[in-house]
Design a protein around this motif. Structure first.
Motif, short mmCIF file in Angstrom:
data_model
loop_
_atom_site.label_atom_id
_atom_site.label_comp_id
_atom_site.label_asym_id
_atom_site.label_seq_id
_atom_site.Cartn_x
_atom_site.Cartn_y
_atom_site.Cartn_z
N ASP A 115 78.30 21.03 56.93
CA ASP A 115 78.86 20.52 55.68
C ASP A 115 79.62 21.62 54.92
OD1 ASP A 115 77.84 18.00 56.13
OD2 ASP A 115 76.02 18.35 54.96
N PHE A 116 79.01 22.78 54.88
CA PHE A 116 79.62 23.92 54.20
C PHE A 116 80.98 24.26 54.83
CE2 PHE A 116 80.13 28.62 54.15
CZ PHE A 116 80.29 28.81 52.79
N LEU A 117 81.02 24.29 56.15
CA LEU A 117 82.28 24.60 56.84
C LEU A 117 83.33 23.51 56.60
CD1 LEU A 117 81.08 26.05 60.27
CD2 LEU A 117 82.07 27.30 58.35
N SER A 118 82.90 22.27 56.58
CA SER A 118 83.84 21.18 56.30
C SER A 118 84.50 21.37 54.94
CB SER A 118 83.11 19.82 56.33
OG SER A 118 82.50 19.59 57.57
N THR A 119 83.68 21.67 53.94
CA THR A 119 84.20 21.88 52.59
C THR A 119 85.13 23.08 52.53
OG1 THR A 119 82.07 21.09 51.78
CG2 THR A 119 83.51 22.13 50.18
N GLN A 120 84.69 24.18 53.11
CA GLN A 120 85.49 25.40 53.07
C GLN A 120 86.83 25.21 53.76
OE1 GLN A 120 84.81 28.45 51.60
NE2 GLN A 120 83.18 27.30 50.62
N ARG A 121 86.80 24.55 54.89
CA ARG A 121 88.03 24.34 55.64
C ARG A 121 89.02 23.53 54.82
NH1 ARG A 121 87.72 22.51 61.93
NH2 ARG A 121 89.78 23.22 62.59
N HIS A 122 88.52 22.48 54.22
CA HIS A 122 89.36 21.63 53.40
C HIS A 122 89.92 22.41 52.21
CE1 HIS A 122 90.78 17.85 51.79
NE2 HIS A 122 90.23 18.14 50.63
N GLU A 123 89.07 23.18 51.56
CA GLU A 123 89.51 23.94 50.39
C GLU A 123 90.55 25.00 50.74
OE1 GLU A 123 85.75 24.26 47.39
OE2 GLU A 123 87.14 25.94 47.51
N ILE A 124 90.28 25.74 51.79
CA ILE A 124 91.18 26.84 52.17
C ILE A 124 92.53 26.29 52.64
CG2 ILE A 124 91.52 28.66 53.90
CD1 ILE A 124 88.58 29.42 53.40
N ASP A 125 92.47 25.22 53.41
CA ASP A 125 93.72 24.58 53.83
C ASP A 125 94.57 24.19 52.63
OD1 ASP A 125 93.19 24.82 56.49
OD2 ASP A 125 92.72 22.72 56.85
N GLY A 126 93.91 23.67 51.61
CA GLY A 126 94.66 23.19 50.45
C GLY A 126 95.07 24.29 49.49
N LYS A 127 94.23 25.30 49.40
CA LYS A 127 94.43 26.31 48.36
C LYS A 127 95.58 27.26 48.65
CE LYS A 127 90.66 28.48 47.21
NZ LYS A 127 89.64 29.56 47.04
N GLN A 143 86.69 26.71 65.18
CA GLN A 143 86.21 26.22 66.48
C GLN A 143 84.72 25.91 66.42
OE1 GLN A 143 87.34 28.68 69.85
NE2 GLN A 143 89.49 28.58 69.24
N LEU A 144 83.98 26.76 65.72
CA LEU A 144 82.56 26.48 65.52
C LEU A 144 82.39 25.18 64.73
CD1 LEU A 144 79.52 27.26 65.59
CD2 LEU A 144 79.90 28.55 63.49
N HIS A 145 83.23 25.01 63.73
CA HIS A 145 83.16 23.79 62.92
C HIS A 145 83.42 22.55 63.78
CE1 HIS A 145 84.98 20.79 60.04
NE2 HIS A 145 83.75 20.94 59.60
N ASP A 146 84.46 22.62 64.62
CA ASP A 146 84.76 21.49 65.52
C ASP A 146 83.58 21.22 66.45
OD1 ASP A 146 87.28 21.17 64.45
OD2 ASP A 146 88.26 22.41 65.96
N PHE A 147 83.02 22.29 66.96
CA PHE A 147 81.87 22.17 67.86
C PHE A 147 80.70 21.47 67.16
CE2 PHE A 147 77.85 24.14 69.34
CZ PHE A 147 77.84 23.68 70.66
N LEU A 148 80.42 21.87 65.93
CA LEU A 148 79.32 21.26 65.18
C LEU A 148 79.62 19.79 64.87
CD1 LEU A 148 78.30 24.09 62.68
CD2 LEU A 148 77.05 23.29 64.68
N SER A 149 80.86 19.49 64.55
CA SER A 149 81.23 18.09 64.28
C SER A 149 80.93 17.22 65.50
CB SER A 149 82.73 17.97 63.95
OG SER A 149 83.06 18.75 62.82
N THR A 150 81.33 17.71 66.67
CA THR A 150 81.09 16.96 67.91
C THR A 150 79.60 16.81 68.19
OG1 THR A 150 83.10 17.98 68.77
CG2 THR A 150 81.70 16.84 70.36
#
Lengths: 109, 109
Positions: free
Chosen positions: A54-66, B51-58
Protein backbone atom coordinates in the motif's frame (compact mmCIF):
# COMPACT_ATOMS: atom_id res chain seq x y z
CA UNK A 1 -0.36 41.26 -13.25
CA UNK A 2 0.95 38.02 -14.74
CA UNK A 3 -0.59 34.78 -13.63
CA UNK A 4 1.73 32.00 -12.52
CA UNK A 5 1.28 30.00 -15.69
CA UNK A 6 2.30 32.92 -17.93
CA UNK A 7 5.62 33.37 -16.20
CA UNK A 8 8.60 33.02 -18.51
CA UNK A 9 11.87 31.44 -17.47
CA UNK A 10 15.15 32.85 -18.77
CA UNK A 11 17.88 30.45 -19.83
CA UNK A 12 19.82 30.96 -16.62
CA UNK A 13 16.62 30.45 -14.62
CA UNK A 14 15.93 27.24 -16.54
CA UNK A 15 19.38 25.95 -15.61
CA UNK A 16 18.83 26.78 -11.93
CA UNK A 17 15.37 25.22 -11.99
CA UNK A 18 16.53 22.02 -13.67
CA UNK A 19 19.33 21.56 -11.17
CA UNK A 20 17.08 22.19 -8.16
CA UNK A 21 14.38 19.92 -9.53
CA UNK A 22 16.80 17.03 -10.07
CA UNK A 23 18.34 17.57 -6.66
CA UNK A 24 14.98 17.40 -4.89
CA UNK A 25 14.05 14.31 -6.88
CA UNK A 26 17.28 12.53 -5.98
CA UNK A 27 16.84 13.39 -2.32
CA UNK A 28 13.29 12.15 -2.17
CA UNK A 29 14.09 8.94 -4.05
CA UNK A 30 17.10 8.28 -1.86
CA UNK A 31 15.00 8.75 1.28
CA UNK A 32 12.29 6.50 -0.14
CA UNK A 33 14.74 3.72 -0.99
CA UNK A 34 16.16 3.82 2.51
CA UNK A 35 12.70 3.82 4.06
CA UNK A 36 11.63 0.82 1.99
CA UNK A 37 14.73 -1.17 2.90
CA UNK A 38 14.12 -0.47 6.56
CA UNK A 39 10.46 -1.44 6.30
CA UNK A 40 11.30 -4.55 4.28
CA UNK A 41 13.83 -5.63 6.88
CA UNK A 42 11.14 -5.41 9.56
CA UNK A 43 8.53 -7.47 7.72
CA UNK A 44 7.42 -10.33 9.93
CA UNK A 45 4.04 -11.27 8.55
CA UNK A 46 1.79 -10.94 5.56
CA UNK A 47 0.04 -7.85 6.93
CA UNK A 48 3.35 -6.00 7.03
CA UNK A 49 3.93 -6.99 3.43
CA UNK A 50 0.58 -5.66 2.24
CA UNK A 51 1.17 -2.48 4.22
CA UNK A 52 4.45 -2.10 2.35
CA UNK A 53 2.55 -2.69 -0.87
CA UNK A 54 0.00 0.00 0.00
CA UNK A 55 2.81 2.36 0.91
CA UNK A 56 4.55 1.77 -2.43
CA UNK A 57 1.30 2.28 -4.33
CA UNK A 58 0.81 5.66 -2.67
CA UNK A 59 4.41 6.73 -3.13
CA UNK A 60 4.46 5.74 -6.76
CA UNK A 61 1.32 7.68 -7.47
CA UNK A 62 2.57 10.73 -5.58
CA UNK A 63 6.02 10.81 -7.13
CA UNK A 64 4.66 10.29 -10.63
CA UNK A 65 2.36 13.25 -10.13
CA UNK A 66 4.62 15.53 -8.18
CA UNK A 67 7.72 15.74 -10.35
CA UNK A 68 6.16 17.55 -13.28
CA UNK A 69 8.79 19.63 -15.05
CA UNK A 70 6.66 22.00 -17.10
CA UNK A 71 7.41 25.69 -16.77
CA UNK A 72 3.69 26.42 -16.51
CA UNK A 73 3.47 24.52 -13.22
CA UNK A 74 7.02 24.69 -11.93
CA UNK A 75 6.35 27.37 -9.32
CA UNK A 76 3.73 25.14 -7.72
CA UNK A 77 6.05 22.16 -7.90
CA UNK A 78 8.87 24.05 -6.21
CA UNK A 79 6.56 25.50 -3.56
CA UNK A 80 5.47 21.99 -2.65
CA UNK A 81 9.03 20.64 -2.62
CA UNK A 82 10.06 23.47 -0.30
CA UNK A 83 7.09 22.85 1.96
CA UNK A 84 7.93 19.16 2.13
CA UNK A 85 11.58 19.85 2.84
CA UNK A 86 13.09 18.37 -0.34
CA UNK A 87 14.34 21.76 -1.43
CA UNK A 88 15.62 24.87 0.35
CA UNK A 89 14.64 28.33 -0.89
CA UNK A 90 18.29 29.36 -1.15
CA UNK A 91 18.87 26.54 -3.63
CA UNK A 92 16.67 28.50 -6.02
CA UNK A 93 18.78 31.63 -5.75
CA UNK A 94 19.12 33.32 -9.13
CA UNK A 95 15.44 33.02 -10.04
CA UNK A 96 13.72 36.37 -10.29
CA UNK A 97 12.32 37.91 -7.15
CA UNK A 98 8.71 37.60 -8.15
CA UNK A 99 8.95 33.84 -8.65
CA UNK A 100 10.81 33.41 -5.38
CA UNK A 101 8.27 35.48 -3.50
CA UNK A 102 5.40 33.46 -4.88
CA UNK A 103 7.08 30.17 -4.04
CA UNK A 104 7.88 31.27 -0.51
CA UNK A 105 4.32 32.43 0.04
CA UNK A 106 2.80 29.28 -1.40
CA UNK A 107 5.15 27.00 0.50
CA UNK A 108 3.85 28.46 3.77
CA UNK A 109 0.19 27.95 2.91
CA UNK B 1 -21.22 -39.41 -11.57
CA UNK B 2 -20.75 -36.56 -9.12
CA UNK B 3 -19.29 -33.31 -10.34
CA UNK B 4 -16.45 -31.81 -8.36
CA UNK B 5 -18.61 -29.12 -6.81
CA UNK B 6 -21.10 -31.65 -5.43
CA UNK B 7 -18.48 -33.59 -3.53
CA UNK B 8 -19.10 -33.82 0.18
CA UNK B 9 -16.39 -33.74 2.78
CA UNK B 10 -16.67 -35.87 5.93
CA UNK B 11 -15.63 -34.37 9.23
CA UNK B 12 -12.32 -36.19 9.24
CA UNK B 13 -11.72 -35.07 5.66
CA UNK B 14 -12.49 -31.51 6.65
CA UNK B 15 -9.87 -31.68 9.39
CA UNK B 16 -7.26 -33.06 6.98
CA UNK B 17 -8.15 -30.44 4.38
CA UNK B 18 -7.98 -27.55 6.80
CA UNK B 19 -4.59 -28.62 8.08
CA UNK B 20 -3.17 -29.10 4.58
CA UNK B 21 -4.61 -25.80 3.41
CA UNK B 22 -3.09 -23.87 6.30
CA UNK B 23 0.24 -25.61 5.86
CA UNK B 24 0.45 -24.71 2.17
CA UNK B 25 -0.53 -21.15 2.97
CA UNK B 26 2.14 -20.80 5.63
CA UNK B 27 4.78 -22.23 3.32
CA UNK B 28 3.93 -19.93 0.47
CA UNK B 29 3.76 -16.86 2.70
CA UNK B 30 7.05 -17.73 4.34
CA UNK B 31 8.70 -18.11 0.93
CA UNK B 32 7.18 -14.84 -0.23
CA UNK B 33 8.39 -12.93 2.82
CA UNK B 34 11.90 -14.23 2.31
CA UNK B 35 11.83 -13.38 -1.37
CA UNK B 36 10.66 -9.84 -0.67
CA UNK B 37 13.35 -9.27 1.94
CA UNK B 38 16.00 -10.45 -0.51
CA UNK B 39 14.64 -8.25 -3.29
CA UNK B 40 14.31 -5.28 -0.98
CA UNK B 41 17.89 -5.68 0.15
CA UNK B 42 19.02 -5.52 -3.46
CA UNK B 43 17.12 -2.35 -4.37
CA UNK B 44 19.53 0.20 -5.79
CA UNK B 45 17.31 2.51 -7.79
CA UNK B 46 13.76 3.59 -8.34
CA UNK B 47 13.16 1.08 -11.13
CA UNK B 48 13.95 -1.77 -8.75
CA UNK B 49 11.46 -0.31 -6.32
CA UNK B 50 8.65 -0.15 -8.86
CA UNK B 51 9.51 -3.67 -9.97
CA UNK B 52 9.10 -4.77 -6.37
CA UNK B 53 5.79 -2.92 -6.29
CA UNK B 54 4.60 -4.71 -9.45
CA UNK B 55 5.71 -8.01 -7.98
CA UNK B 56 3.76 -7.36 -4.76
CA UNK B 57 0.66 -6.32 -6.72
CA UNK B 58 0.73 -9.61 -8.62
CA UNK B 59 1.42 -11.72 -5.55
CA UNK B 60 -1.31 -10.08 -3.54
CA UNK B 61 -3.83 -10.63 -6.29
CA UNK B 62 -2.78 -14.25 -6.75
CA UNK B 63 -2.74 -15.16 -3.08
CA UNK B 64 -6.07 -13.48 -2.44
CA UNK B 65 -7.59 -15.51 -5.24
CA UNK B 66 -5.81 -18.79 -4.70
CA UNK B 67 -6.50 -19.54 -1.04
CA UNK B 68 -10.24 -20.02 -1.31
CA UNK B 69 -11.42 -22.43 1.37
CA UNK B 70 -14.81 -23.42 0.07
CA UNK B 71 -15.53 -27.12 -0.20
CA UNK B 72 -17.06 -26.57 -3.64
CA UNK B 73 -13.69 -25.49 -5.06
CA UNK B 74 -11.24 -27.13 -2.69
CA UNK B 75 -10.24 -29.93 -5.05
CA UNK B 76 -9.14 -27.36 -7.60
CA UNK B 77 -7.33 -25.38 -4.95
CA UNK B 78 -5.42 -28.43 -3.73
CA UNK B 79 -4.60 -29.55 -7.28
CA UNK B 80 -3.05 -26.16 -7.94
CA UNK B 81 -1.13 -26.14 -4.66
CA UNK B 82 0.27 -29.59 -5.46
CA UNK B 83 1.21 -28.49 -8.97
CA UNK B 84 2.99 -25.44 -7.58
CA UNK B 85 4.81 -27.47 -4.96
CA UNK B 86 3.22 -25.94 -1.85
CA UNK B 87 1.62 -29.24 -0.93
CA UNK B 88 2.54 -32.91 -1.34
CA UNK B 89 -0.09 -35.45 -2.26
CA UNK B 90 0.77 -37.57 0.77
CA UNK B 91 -0.12 -34.66 3.04
CA UNK B 92 -3.70 -35.19 1.92
CA UNK B 93 -3.73 -38.83 2.97
CA UNK B 94 -7.07 -39.74 4.54
CA UNK B 95 -9.19 -38.02 1.90
CA UNK B 96 -11.26 -40.44 -0.12
CA UNK B 97 -9.69 -42.05 -3.15
CA UNK B 98 -11.89 -40.32 -5.68
CA UNK B 99 -10.91 -36.86 -4.45
CA UNK B 100 -7.24 -37.80 -4.38
CA UNK B 101 -7.37 -39.27 -7.87
CA UNK B 102 -9.00 -36.12 -9.23
CA UNK B 103 -6.45 -33.87 -7.56
CA UNK B 104 -3.53 -35.91 -8.81
CA UNK B 105 -4.89 -35.90 -12.34
CA UNK B 106 -5.61 -32.17 -12.27
CA UNK B 107 -2.26 -31.32 -10.74
CA UNK B 108 -0.51 -32.92 -13.72
CA UNK B 109 -2.50 -31.00 -16.33
Amino acid sequence: MMSVSDVTWSQSEQAIARKAFDMAYEREIEALLQQVQQRAGAIAQLDDLWQLHDFLSTQRHEIDGKYDYRYSVLIFVFARLIKEGWLQVDELEGLDTEKLTKMKLMSRM
